[in-house]
Design a protein around this motif. Structure first.
Motif, PDB file in Angstrom:
ATOM      1  N   CYS A 289       0.834  -1.211   0.000  1.00 52.69           N
ATOM      2  CA  CYS A 289       0.000   0.000   0.000  1.00 52.69           C
ATOM      3  C   CYS A 289       0.864   1.253   0.000  1.00 52.69           C
ATOM      4  CB  CYS A 289      -0.927  -0.001   1.213  1.00 52.69           C
ATOM      5  SG  CYS A 289      -2.187  -1.293   1.178  1.00 52.69           S
ATOM      6  N   ARG A 290       1.931   1.257   0.789  1.00 52.75           N
ATOM      7  CA  ARG A 290       2.828   2.421   0.814  1.00 52.75           C
ATOM      8  C   ARG A 290       3.531   2.592  -0.528  1.00 52.75           C
ATOM      9  NH1 ARG A 290       3.848   0.330   5.913  1.00 52.75           N
ATOM     10  NH2 ARG A 290       5.810  -0.601   5.230  1.00 52.75           N
ATOM     11  N   GLU A 293       1.125   4.225  -2.879  1.00 52.43           N
ATOM     12  CA  GLU A 293       0.992   5.650  -2.560  1.00 52.43           C
ATOM     13  C   GLU A 293       2.173   6.449  -3.117  1.00 52.43           C
ATOM     14  OE1 GLU A 293       0.685   5.592   1.648  1.00 52.43           O
ATOM     15  OE2 GLU A 293      -1.406   4.892   1.676  1.00 52.43           O
TER      16      GLU A 293
END
Length: 382
Positions: A289-290, A293
């Motif tokens: 997820c990071r 992003e």
């Protein structure tokens, strides 16, 4: 000394030409910001690094081609969580040395160069390894054009049934490199049904499946019947682990058994300490997820810039590539050269095949600060 004629007949790898162009511009004192090659530069999560360190043994023996059960279970668990797809870790998954070696070697397992099953279908434009692996296996390569008017999906209905009866392997790749297009589940269902009807392998390269900016893309693993189907994955993009060379094939037991026979001969099994670090990576989603992003922030910079400059984003909302339609008055090559003169390197679309003419590919792999610097340069130059 005589060499394999397939090797002798190949054109230069496109990025060698890019390197020459970079050197020429750099010699004039221009700093080059490289958005050409798709090698991720986001840091690997520190917990993956620690898992690797913790797994280092005092003595390291030859790894078995079947791979560690812990890794096979981690991959199986990821398919279940991500796609509600079931693969038996004992019979239907095999770890690989990244995905590139599978793309190259799978035709050698499937193609009967002197028999009826001697055709490999490859997308175009595409990563060149699909075609090159097929040629080294002695296959006849048939290219499937990916055109914008079809959403960069091949026209499967246009394929001659007589040709399909000779196909050993059909490659598809979504989210797609270079176009960034995604495929709906209905496409995979149609392709898988065609593969079962004509008894060839549909191989889905899903290296970019976890890099998306809209809805999560579909996977071929979601097709209910896994006969005549293989899904190729890698941690290279999902977890920024290109140097670890850790991927997998998920398929029915018949193909996995064939790979277990073939792979010990080529010695391509990842080291066991790498496999244990990979098992940790497949089990964790926070770092992914990071990573998404980080790419989303870089992507937003360029999407805003190109919208303001009237340069059309032709591809989809996935991968870390932007597939850009070149402005009027330019070819792909001349537009790439135009950008290079201000210090921003991109890949001309024809590097990936003739259907890439009219586009360039920008890879969002440099740091966010470098992306900001490039966006400022382009803002003044376009």
């Amino acid at each position: 000394m005589q060499f394999n004629p397939v090797l002798a007949g190949m054109q230069r790898y496109p990025y060698l030409k890019l390197d020459e162009q970079k050197a020429e511009v750099a010699a004039r004192g221009i700093r080059i910001l490289d958005f050409g090659e798709g090698d991720p530069r986001e840091p690997t999560d520190s917990r993956i690094l620690q898992a690797l360190v913790d797994a280092l043994p005092g003595v390291s023996g030859y790894p078995r081609a079947v791979g560690l059960r812990a890794l096979r279970e981690a991959i199986s668990g990821w398919y279940e969580r991500r796609f509600s797809a079931t693969f038996d870790p004992e019979r239907e998954i095999i770890p690989t040395s990244g995905s590139k070696e599978v793309l190259f070697s799978l035709p050698q397992v499937l193609v009967d160069a002197h028999g009826q099953r001697n055709v490999v279908l490859v997308p175009e434009p595409a990563y060149p390894i699909y075609e090159r692996g097929a040629l080294f296996a002695g296959a006849q390569v048939v290219k499937m054009p990916l055109l914008e008017e079809r959403g960069f999906l091949p026209d499967l209905s246009a394929l001659d049934p007589a040709l399909l009866d000779r196909v050993a392997l059909c490659w598809v790749n979504y989210p797609n490199n270079p176009t960034a297009a995604v495929a709906p589940l209905s496409f995979y269902e149609q392709a898988a049904e065609l593969a079962r009807r004509h008894d060839f392998l549909l191989a889905s390269d899903e290296a970019y499946g976890e890099i998306y900016f809209g809805d999560p893309p579909a996977s071929a693993s979601q097709v209910g019947d896994h006969r005549n189907l293989a899904v190729v994955t890698t941690l290279s993009k999902r977890s920024s682990m290109t140097g670890y060379r850790s991927g997998s094939v998920a398929a029915d037991a018949q193909l996995i058994n064939a790979l277990r026979l073939y792979r010990p001969m080529v010695g391509a099994t990842p080291q066991e300490f790498t496999q244990l670090a990979a098992a940790w990576a497949w089990a964790d989603e926070d770092h992914v997820c990071r990573m998404r992003e980080a790419y989303a922030a870089k992507r937003a910079l360029f999407v805003d810039l190109f919208q303001r400059k009237g340069i059309r984003l032709a591809g989809g909302e996935a991968t870390f590539y932007l597939w850009l339609a070149v402005p009027a008055g330019f070819t792909s090559e001349s537009f790439a050269q135009h950008l290079l003169q201000v210090g921003v390197l991109v890949s001309p679309g024809p590097f990936f095949g003739p259907s890439g003419e009219g586009y360039v590919r920008l890879a969002l792999v440099p740091t966010l600060d470098t992306c900001r610097e490039a966006a400022d340069l382009l803002d003044r130059a376009l």
